[in-house]
Each structure stands twice: as structure tokens, then as C-alpha cells.
Scaffold this motif. Structure first.
Motif, PDB file in Angstrom:
ATOM      1  N   VAL A  93      69.871  11.199  76.208  1.00  8.01           N
ATOM      2  CA  VAL A  93      68.837  12.160  76.622  1.00  8.01           C
ATOM      3  C   VAL A  93      67.715  11.515  77.435  1.00  8.01           C
ATOM      4  N   PRO A  94      67.156  10.355  77.024  1.00  8.59           N
ATOM      5  CA  PRO A  94      66.070   9.771  77.832  1.00  8.59           C
ATOM      6  C   PRO A  94      66.475   9.502  79.281  1.00  8.59           C
ATOM      7  N   VAL A  95      67.709   9.038  79.474  1.00  8.85           N
ATOM      8  CA  VAL A  95      68.187   8.768  80.835  1.00  8.85           C
ATOM      9  C   VAL A  95      68.464  10.066  81.573  1.00  8.85           C
ATOM     10  N   LEU A  96      69.167  10.990  80.905  1.00 10.47           N
ATOM     11  CA  LEU A  96      69.508  12.262  81.544  1.00 10.47           C
ATOM     12  C   LEU A  96      68.254  13.055  81.894  1.00 10.47           C
ATOM     13  N   ALA A  97      67.248  12.986  81.051  1.00 12.49           N
ATOM     14  CA  ALA A  97      66.007  13.723  81.316  1.00 12.49           C
ATOM     15  C   ALA A  97      65.357  13.238  82.608  1.00 12.49           C
ATOM     16  N   LYS A  98      65.361  11.936  82.832  1.00  8.19           N
ATOM     17  CA  LYS A  98      64.774  11.389  84.052  1.00  8.19           C
ATOM     18  C   LYS A  98      65.619  11.725  85.277  1.00  8.19           C
ATOM     19  N   VAL A  99      66.937  11.652  85.119  1.00  8.60           N
ATOM     20  CA  VAL A  99      67.831  11.934  86.247  1.00  8.60           C
ATOM     21  C   VAL A  99      67.749  13.397  86.664  1.00  8.60           C
ATOM     22  N   LEU A 100      67.751  14.294  85.677  1.00  6.75           N
ATOM     23  CA  LEU A 100      67.789  15.727  85.966  1.00  6.75           C
ATOM     24  C   LEU A 100      66.409  16.339  86.178  1.00  6.75           C
ATOM     25  N   GLY A 101      65.378  15.724  85.589  1.00  3.76           N
ATOM     26  CA  GLY A 101      64.052  16.331  85.656  1.00  3.76           C
ATOM     27  C   GLY A 101      62.992  15.546  86.392  1.00  3.76           C
ATOM     28  N   GLY A 102      63.301  14.294  86.762  1.00  2.00           N
ATOM     29  CA  GLY A 102      62.306  13.499  87.470  1.00  2.00           C
ATOM     30  C   GLY A 102      61.343  12.808  86.520  1.00  2.00           C
ATOM     31  N   ASP A 103      60.367  12.128  87.086  1.00  2.00           N
ATOM     32  CA  ASP A 103      59.445  11.306  86.299  1.00  2.00           C
ATOM     33  C   ASP A 103      58.409  12.118  85.523  1.00  2.00           C
ATOM     34  N   GLU A 104      58.158  13.359  85.952  1.00  2.46           N
ATOM     35  CA  GLU A 104      57.095  14.132  85.333  1.00  2.46           C
ATOM     36  C   GLU A 104      57.538  14.938  84.118  1.00  2.46           C
ATOM     37  N   VAL A 105      58.837  15.012  83.870  1.00  5.37           N
ATOM     38  CA  VAL A 105      59.323  15.813  82.752  1.00  5.37           C
ATOM     39  C   VAL A 105      58.941  15.152  81.435  1.00  5.37           C
ATOM     40  N   ASP A 106      58.658  15.975  80.430  1.00  7.59           N
ATOM     41  CA  ASP A 106      58.302  15.501  79.091  1.00  7.59           C
ATOM     42  C   ASP A 106      59.592  15.143  78.338  1.00  7.59           C
ATOM     43  N   VAL A 107      59.911  13.842  78.294  1.00  8.16           N
ATOM     44  CA  VAL A 107      61.169  13.398  77.694  1.00  8.16           C
ATOM     45  C   VAL A 107      61.235  13.765  76.209  1.00  8.16           C
ATOM     46  N   GLY A 108      60.123  13.642  75.510  1.00 18.34           N
ATOM     47  CA  GLY A 108      60.113  13.989  74.095  1.00 18.34           C
ATOM     48  C   GLY A 108      60.452  15.445  73.853  1.00 18.34           C
ATOM     49  N   LEU A 109      59.910  16.331  74.672  1.00 18.90           N
ATOM     50  CA  LEU A 109      60.206  17.757  74.526  1.00 18.90           C
ATOM     51  C   LEU A 109      61.647  18.053  74.906  1.00 18.90           C
ATOM     52  N   VAL A 110      62.135  17.365  75.942  1.00 19.17           N
ATOM     53  CA  VAL A 110      63.538  17.539  76.326  1.00 19.17           C
ATOM     54  C   VAL A 110      64.443  17.140  75.169  1.00 19.17           C
ATOM     55  N   TRP A 111      64.145  16.012  74.530  1.00 15.48           N
ATOM     56  CA  TRP A 111      64.972  15.556  73.404  1.00 15.48           C
ATOM     57  C   TRP A 111      64.920  16.557  72.264  1.00 15.48           C
ATOM     58  N   LEU A 112      63.740  17.097  71.974  1.00  9.26           N
ATOM     59  CA  LEU A 112      63.590  18.063  70.884  1.00  9.26           C
ATOM     60  C   LEU A 112      64.392  19.337  71.161  1.00  9.26           C
ATOM     61  N   LEU A 113      64.325  19.836  72.389  1.00  6.80           N
ATOM     62  CA  LEU A 113      65.054  21.050  72.732  1.00  6.80           C
ATOM     63  C   LEU A 113      66.562  20.789  72.788  1.00  6.80           C
ATOM     64  N   THR A 114      66.946  19.615  73.261  1.00  2.00           N
ATOM     65  CA  THR A 114      68.369  19.271  73.266  1.00  2.00           C
ATOM     66  C   THR A 114      68.896  19.184  71.837  1.00  2.00           C
ATOM     67  N   ALA A 115      68.095  18.622  70.941  1.00  4.02           N
ATOM     68  CA  ALA A 115      68.484  18.558  69.529  1.00  4.02           C
ATOM     69  C   ALA A 115      68.660  19.958  68.945  1.00  4.02           C
ATOM     70  N   ALA A 116      67.807  20.899  69.373  1.00  7.05           N
ATOM     71  CA  ALA A 116      67.926  22.285  68.899  1.00  7.05           C
ATOM     72  C   ALA A 116      69.239  22.901  69.359  1.00  7.05           C
ATOM     73  N   TYR A 117      69.676  22.518  70.545  1.00 10.23           N
ATOM     74  CA  TYR A 117      71.001  22.958  71.006  1.00 10.23           C
ATOM     75  C   TYR A 117      72.108  22.283  70.198  1.00 10.23           C
ATOM     76  N   LEU A 118      72.016  20.946  70.050  1.00 13.66           N
ATOM     77  CA  LEU A 118      73.096  20.174  69.444  1.00 13.66           C
ATOM     78  C   LEU A 118      73.270  20.457  67.956  1.00 13.66           C
ATOM     79  N   ILE A 119      72.217  20.937  67.298  1.00 12.94           N
ATOM     80  CA  ILE A 119      72.340  21.239  65.874  1.00 12.94           C
ATOM     81  C   ILE A 119      73.367  22.349  65.626  1.00 12.94           C
TER      82      ILE A 119
END
Length: 463
Positions: free
Chosen positions: A354-380
Motif C-alpha cells: 500500500v505505501p508504494v501503490l499509494a505514491k504511484v497511484l496518488g502522487g506525493d500529496e496523497v495521505d498514505v495513512g488514510l489510503v492504508w486505512l481505507l484499503t484495509a476496510a476493503y480487504l477485511i
């Protein structure tokens, strides 16, 4: 139990084509093909956007909106292809696909014609919906133009999908991949010709041009696929077996129509359950919307793995069901590991990346922590998602359309979407909106597993 399964497998192998027998080799071949075709199909959607991008953000937004609505319709129409695939797989399982295929294609085209006419009527309401939700008029106009052309091309889209799935079912995996790759290349070529090249008669309306290019590419590729199929079936692959399918076209068409209605409704519900929460999230701040968009892309990327394995299991259950229900029960028991392990391993890999994918897909300004939290909500939702869709494949093979559509409709519109609405409008929580899908998968997994047990299938334990 293992002796019973092996005995069933040996009996099936004695009279069935090798590609219809579940084994690590045949499963990897079919699931790998489905994975590759899925990725290529997703790439086709990006081609249209790439060719209109030079015309500005307005064109991109219009096609993006039009493609979103088109995908909603296509999710419903995919039910026709699912019914087609199940019937063909069952016939292939008993070495009778060549006799049934012409009737199946005729029934498919008749059903597609009816749904195309209905779809065109329904699509007339779409501009009113754009007005209702407050879409930008210029964007809505472009989206409507794109949708109109793509809806006219539905019979060709379905014909191409049917040819591609037929090649996979009869064991021509490489040809299926080449066919979809050809669509990709032809779509790009006709886009270039109609928008920028010698055929740019529609240069004033590039949106119509790229939509027409897609339809032309599908027509030509479907024609090539038909030629491959004719050559394939012209080579005898064995004697027809006793008890071959003698269904007439009209009853077959009626059955395909009614069954595809239920299966297609379930798929459209699933799509709506994914799209509506994201549309609601778009009401929040830009940072949250960006993080949700990236998490959704990551989840979509992950889903290619379980979708490919589940689709392959559905085909193998169809093969075995064509031989006997006992054989189908044995295949379901043996196929669990082919779905569970890849799905969980892929989920772990995606979570770690997720940390790598978040930067690749969202750029430097994306909130990686929030991306990980929302991805976890999907993966659960992965365990329930796998059970839900494995049972869904079984019920599709058994043609239990109402058992699929009714629970899906109730859960989507009375559970998933209301939870997402409350999550956004009351708590302003993107996490709650995303997690609504996990609740839906859990409820559907419970309901569908109860239904499969009624048919004698056991997903856990002995049969």
C-alpha cells in the motif's frame, strides 16, 4: 472421502476432454487466461481517455462519466454471458459443445437484441438523472453522446465476449488472449484514424469518434473469433455422447432471457454497491476523496486475482455439472484451495504494498495513512467476498437466478447504500462508507452458502 473423490475424478477423466478435468495445470491455464483478459479489457477503457485527453479536461470528464454509466449497463448485460458460459461449459463437459453452440449463439443474439432495445429506452432517462444529481451540463452532454453509441454496440460487445469465453471453455486459451489483445490494438488504430488520421470525419466530435472506434474494433475482432471457432469445431474432437443437448432455440432463448435477468440484476447490484458509496465520498474534502480514489483503485487491482480464480472455478464446476451433479460436488470440494490461497496471498501482498501503490497511484500529496486505512476496510471483506462469490458461481451453474438476485437487491438497497449514506451524511466517515461493502459481503455469503447447502454442496468439510 478422498477415495470417493478420486473415483469420481477417474470416471470423469475416462470420457472427458483433458482441459475439462480440474488439475493444477488446467486451473492455472484457465485462471491465468482470465486474469490476462481482464487486464487487457481494463486497458481498453483507458484507450478512449488517452485519445481525447488532448482535447481538454471537459472531454475526459465527459467520457469518464459516460463510461461509468456504460459499465453499469454492461454489468447487467454480463448476466447473458454468464448464462451462455454455464450452458456451454456443461455441454463441453459431456463433449457436446459443437452441437449446442450454434443454438446458444442464436439465443444469445435474440436476447441481446431485446436487452439492447430495452437499454436504449432506459438510457433516454440518463440525461434526466444527470440533471437531478447536478452534473455539469457540458459534461453530461458528452457522456450522453458516448453512452448512446456504446449502447448501440451492445450486441457486438456481447458477441465478442461470447466468442472469447467460448475459446476459453473449449481449451483455446492462447487464442482468447490474442483476441482481446487484438481489440486493444484495433481500438487504438481506429481511434487514431477517426480522431487524428485520414478518416477524421468525426474530428469535430472526438467523443463520438472514439466510441465508434470501439464498436468497429469489437465487430472486426468478433468476426475473427467466429472464424477461429468454425475452424476449431470443424476438426472432430470425438464422438458425440449419448444424451446430447437437443434444446430448441426458442425455449433456450426464453430460459436464457429469464435466467440472465436474475444473474444480471445481481451483478448490477454489486456494481451499484461499489459505485454509490464512492459517489457519496466525493462530497467530503479533496484529501479524503483522493485517498478513497487510490484505495478503490488498489482494491480493484486486487480483485483481478479472486475474480480470475473464481471465474475458472465456475467453468470447471460447469464442466463437471454437465457430466453429473456428484462430479460437480467433488470439483467444488477440490477447488477451494485454488481460490482461497491465491486470494489471501494476494491480499497480504497488496496490504504490504500500500505505501508504494499509494505514491504511484496518488502522487506525493496523497495521505498514505488514510489510503492504508481505507484499503484495509476493503480487504477485511476478503473472506466473506470469496465465500459469497464462490457460492455465486455455484448458484449460477445451477441456474438459480432468483436465489442470487433477490438477496443481492435487498442487501444492496436496504443495507449497503443506507450504511454508506449514514456514514457520509451523519458521521462524514469515508471508512464507514467503504466498510459497507464488507457488511454486504458477509450477509450475502451467509445467505448464498445456505442455498448451496440446500443443493448438496459443501464448502467446508466433507460432502
Amino acid at each position: 472421502m478422498s477415495q470417493q473423490v478420486n473415483s469420481t475424478e477417474d470416471t470423469a477423466e475416462s470420457g472427458a476432454a483433458s482441459h475439462t478435468i480440474l488439475s493444477p495445470r488446467t486451473f492455472v491455464s484457465l485462471a491465468g487466461t482470465m486474469f490476462a483478459v481482464d487486464l487487457l479489457s481494463a486497458g481498453n477503457g483507458a484507450i478512449d481517455l488517452a485519445f481525447v485527453a488532448p482535447f481538454g479536461a471537459l472531454m475526459v470528464a465527459g467520457i469518464g462519466l459516460g463510461d461509468l454509466v456504460t459499465a453499469l449497463f454492461m454489468a447487467f448485460f454480463a448476466g447473458i454471458i454468464d448464462v451462455f458460459a454455464v450452458k456451454l461449459a456443461r455441454a463441453e463437459g459431456r463433449n457436446d459443445a459443437s452441437s449446442l453452440l450454434p443454438k446458444l449463439f442464436a439465443a444469445l443474439l435474440l436476447v441481446a437484441a431485446v436487452w439492447t432495445a430495452a437499454g436504449m429506452l432506459v438510457s433516454r432517462v440518463v440525461p434526466l438523472i444527470f440533471d437531478l444529481v447536478g452534473s455539469e451540463p457540458a459534461v453530461a452532454a458528452i457522456a450522453t453522446d458516448y453512452l448512446t453509441v456504446r449502447m448501440l454496440g451492445i450486441p457486438f460487445t456481447l458477441a465478442l465476449a461470447a466468442v472469447s469465453i467460448t475459446l476459453r471453455i473449449v481449451g483455446r486459451q492462447r487464442a482468447s488472449i490474442v483476441l482481446i489483445a487484438t481489440v486493444f490494438v484495433l481500438n487504438a488504430a481506429f481511434n487514431a484514424a477517426l480522431v487524428y488520421g485520414p478518416l477524421k470525419v468525426l474530428a469535430a466530435n472526438p467523443v463520438m469518434a472514439v466510441a465508434i472506434a470501439t464498436v468497429i474494433a469489437q465487430v472486426l475482432t468478433a468476426a475473427c473469433g467466429f472464424v477461429i471457432l468454425v475452424r476449431h469445431f470443424s476438426q472432430s474432437r470425438g464422438e458425440r455422447v449419448a444424451g446430447s443437448d437437443q434444446q430448441r432455440i426458442i425455449p433456450l432463448t426464453r430460459e436464457m432471457f429469464t435466467t440472465s435477468l436474475g444473474i444480471g440484476l445481481r451483478q448490477m447490484n454489486n456494481y451499484a454497491a461499489a459505485v454509490v458509496p464512492f459517489m457519496l465520498i466525493s462530497r467530503l474534502d479533496v484529501g479524503t476523496v483522493a485517498a478513497a480514489a487510490v484505495a478503490t483503485r488498489i482494491w480493484t487491482l486486487y480483485c483481478r486475482v479472486p475474480q480470475a480464480t473464481l471465474g475458472a472455478v465456475g467453468v470447471f464446476v460447469g464442466y463437471s455439472r454437465g457430466r453429473s451433479q456428484q462430479d460437480a460436488h467433488a470439483v467444488v470440494q477440490r477447488s477451494r484451495k485454488y481460490v482461497v490461497w491465491p486470494s489471501f496471498i494476494a491480499a497480504a501482498g497488496v496490504a504490504a504494498a500500500v505505501p508504494v501503490l499509494a505514491k504511484v497511484l496518488g502522487g506525493d500529496e496523497v495521505d498514505v495513512g488514510l489510503v492504508w486505512l481505507l484499503t484495509a476496510a476493503y480487504l477485511i471483506a476478503v473472506p466473506a467476498y470469496v465465500v459469497e462469490n464462490l457460492c455465486g458461481e455455484i448458484l449460477t451453474v445451477e441456474q438459480r437466478a432468483a436465489w442470487l438476485s433477490l438477496p443481492s437487491t435487498v442487501v444492496t438497497y436496504l443495507v449497503t447504500i443506507p450504511i454508506a449514506i449514514v456514514g457520509i451524511l451523519v458521521w462524514e466517515s469515508a471508512l464507514v462508507a467503504v466498510a459497507s461493502a464488507a457488511v454486504a459481503s458477509l450477509l450475502l455469503a451467509l445467505r448464498y452458502s445456505m442455498r448451496t447447502r440446500q443443493l448438496g454442496y459443501r464448502l467446508m468439510g466433507g460432502a
